[in-house]
Design a protein around this motif. Structure first.
Motif, PDB file in Angstrom:
ATOM      1  N   GLU A  69       0.669  -1.605  -0.223  1.00  0.00           N
ATOM      2  CA  GLU A  69       0.657   0.372  -0.003  1.00  0.00           C
ATOM      3  C   GLU A  69       1.031   1.163  -0.182  1.00  0.00           C
ATOM      4  O   GLU A  69       0.607   1.921  -0.443  1.00  0.00           O
ATOM      5  N   ASP A  70       2.233   1.052   1.010  1.00  0.00           N
ATOM      6  CA  ASP A  70       2.294   2.618   0.799  1.00  0.00           C
ATOM      7  C   ASP A  70       3.823   2.796  -0.548  1.00  0.00           C
ATOM      8  O   ASP A  70       4.118   3.568  -0.828  1.00  0.00           O
ATOM      9  N   GLU A  98       4.231  14.985   1.651  1.00  0.00           N
ATOM     10  CA  GLU A  98       3.638  13.665   1.910  1.00  0.00           C
ATOM     11  C   GLU A  98       4.020  12.114   0.951  1.00  0.00           C
ATOM     12  O   GLU A  98       4.220  11.329   1.685  1.00  0.00           O
ATOM     13  N   ALA A  99       4.993  12.696  -0.051  1.00  0.00           N
ATOM     14  CA  ALA A  99       5.937  11.702  -0.852  1.00  0.00           C
ATOM     15  C   ALA A  99       7.313  11.232   0.933  1.00  0.00           C
ATOM     16  O   ALA A  99       7.272  10.250   0.470  1.00  0.00           O
ATOM     17  N   GLU A 100       7.753  12.144   1.137  1.00  0.00           N
ATOM     18  CA  GLU A 100       8.541  11.868   2.545  1.00  0.00           C
ATOM     19  C   GLU A 100       7.735  11.422   3.393  1.00  0.00           C
ATOM     20  O   GLU A 100       9.139  10.111   4.049  1.00  0.00           O
ATOM     21  N   SER A 101       7.339  11.565   3.636  1.00  0.00           N
ATOM     22  CA  SER A 101       6.110  10.505   4.935  1.00  0.00           C
ATOM     23  C   SER A 101       6.137   8.989   4.848  1.00  0.00           C
ATOM     24  O   SER A 101       6.429   7.986   5.699  1.00  0.00           O
ATOM     25  N   VAL A 102       5.290   9.133   3.817  1.00  0.00           N
ATOM     26  CA  VAL A 102       5.181   7.679   3.049  1.00  0.00           C
ATOM     27  C   VAL A 102       6.550   6.801   2.725  1.00  0.00           C
ATOM     28  O   VAL A 102       7.018   6.018   2.804  1.00  0.00           O
ATOM     29  N   ARG A 103       8.009   7.512   2.492  1.00  0.00           N
ATOM     30  CA  ARG A 103       8.770   7.098   2.293  1.00  0.00           C
ATOM     31  C   ARG A 103       9.878   6.653   3.151  1.00  0.00           C
ATOM     32  O   ARG A 103      10.234   5.475   3.968  1.00  0.00           O
ATOM     33  N   GLU A 104       9.459   7.370   5.286  1.00  0.00           N
ATOM     34  CA  GLU A 104       9.795   6.680   6.218  1.00  0.00           C
ATOM     35  C   GLU A 104       9.219   5.720   6.420  1.00  0.00           C
ATOM     36  O   GLU A 104      10.089   5.213   7.281  1.00  0.00           O
ATOM     37  N   ARG A 105       8.161   5.191   6.106  1.00  0.00           N
ATOM     38  CA  ARG A 105       7.593   4.153   6.622  1.00  0.00           C
ATOM     39  C   ARG A 105       8.038   2.916   5.741  1.00  0.00           C
ATOM     40  O   ARG A 105       7.810   1.663   6.416  1.00  0.00           O
ATOM     41  N   LEU A 106       8.835   3.503   4.804  1.00  0.00           N
ATOM     42  CA  LEU A 106       9.191   2.353   4.222  1.00  0.00           C
ATOM     43  C   LEU A 106      10.662   1.592   4.435  1.00  0.00           C
ATOM     44  O   LEU A 106      11.639   2.537   4.746  1.00  0.00           O
ATOM     45  N   PRO A 107      11.036   0.064   3.994  1.00  0.00           N
ATOM     46  CA  PRO A 107      12.180  -0.447   4.342  1.00  0.00           C
ATOM     47  C   PRO A 107      13.620   0.103   3.109  1.00  0.00           C
ATOM     48  O   PRO A 107      13.360   0.430   2.320  1.00  0.00           O
ATOM     49  N   THR A 108      14.408   0.758   3.827  1.00  0.00           N
ATOM     50  CA  THR A 108      15.541   1.171   3.228  1.00  0.00           C
ATOM     51  C   THR A 108      15.856  -0.043   1.707  1.00  0.00           C
ATOM     52  O   THR A 108      16.535   0.574   0.705  1.00  0.00           O
TER      53      THR A 108
END
Length: 178
Positions: free
Chosen positions: A44-45, A72-82
């Motif tokens: 989803e992210d 908004e994209a930066e907040s989504v990127r924080e939730r995804l694994p590196t």
């Protein structure tokens, strides 16, 4: 990591022995046995990040709406694994899309048909994150189409069979006389 498929380091372990659901485990320095994200949440992210990037590309970089989308994209990127972000960013840096939806059993990025094994993996309820074997884009599952249950059912008229016409019989005198 030099590999474009760095996300393959992902380990899958059951959450508990009685459960058949799985969670993705990534390098977590505080507690390596704690699951960080489920596969559905990551998908989803990734879908949301892909949509935000597509919307940003359509706008001018200096517009205020573009800046909102970047935040908004930066907040989504924080939730995804590196590891997943590394692969996604590698595709974006080459000017390509990072993720695409599957459509009609084809990849949304290269439009080539996907192998049947990969299609069945994508359709499962506990779908894992898949990468296209041809273009190495993240494949997102299809959006379920609402069924046309509200469409009125029209009954077709039943065709009445007509009786067959009999063949014309030759006179019996001609057949016997020859």
């Amino acid at each position: 990591m030099n590999s474009a498929l760095a996300w393959l380091e992902v380990l899958r372990r059951p959450l508990d022995e009685s459960s058949s659901t799985y969670a993705l485990l990534f390098d977590n320095p505080t507690n390596p046995d704690q699951p960080m994200k489920t596969t559905a949440t990551i998908i989803e992210d990734l879908c949301q990040l892909s949509e935000l990037d597509a919307a940003k590309r359509r706008l001018e970089p200096s517009s205020p709406r573009c800046k909102e989308l970047m935040l908004e994209a930066e907040s989504v990127r924080e939730r995804l694994p590196t590891a997943i972000l590394h692969h996604y960013d590698l595709r974006i840096s080459k000017g390509k899309r990072g993720a695409a939806r599957m459509r009609n059993n084809t990849c949304g990025g290269c439009h080539l048909s996907l192998p049947s094994g990969q299609l069945s993996d994508l359709r499962r309820e506990d779908a894992s994150l898949q990468v296209c074997g041809y273009c190495s884009i993240f494949i997102l599952p299809e959006i379920p189409q609402p069924e046309a249950a509200a469409a009125p059912v029209v009954e077709e008229p039943v065709a009445v069979k007509k009786p067959r016409k009999s063949k014309a019989k030759a006179p019996a005198a001609e057949v016997a006389g020859e």
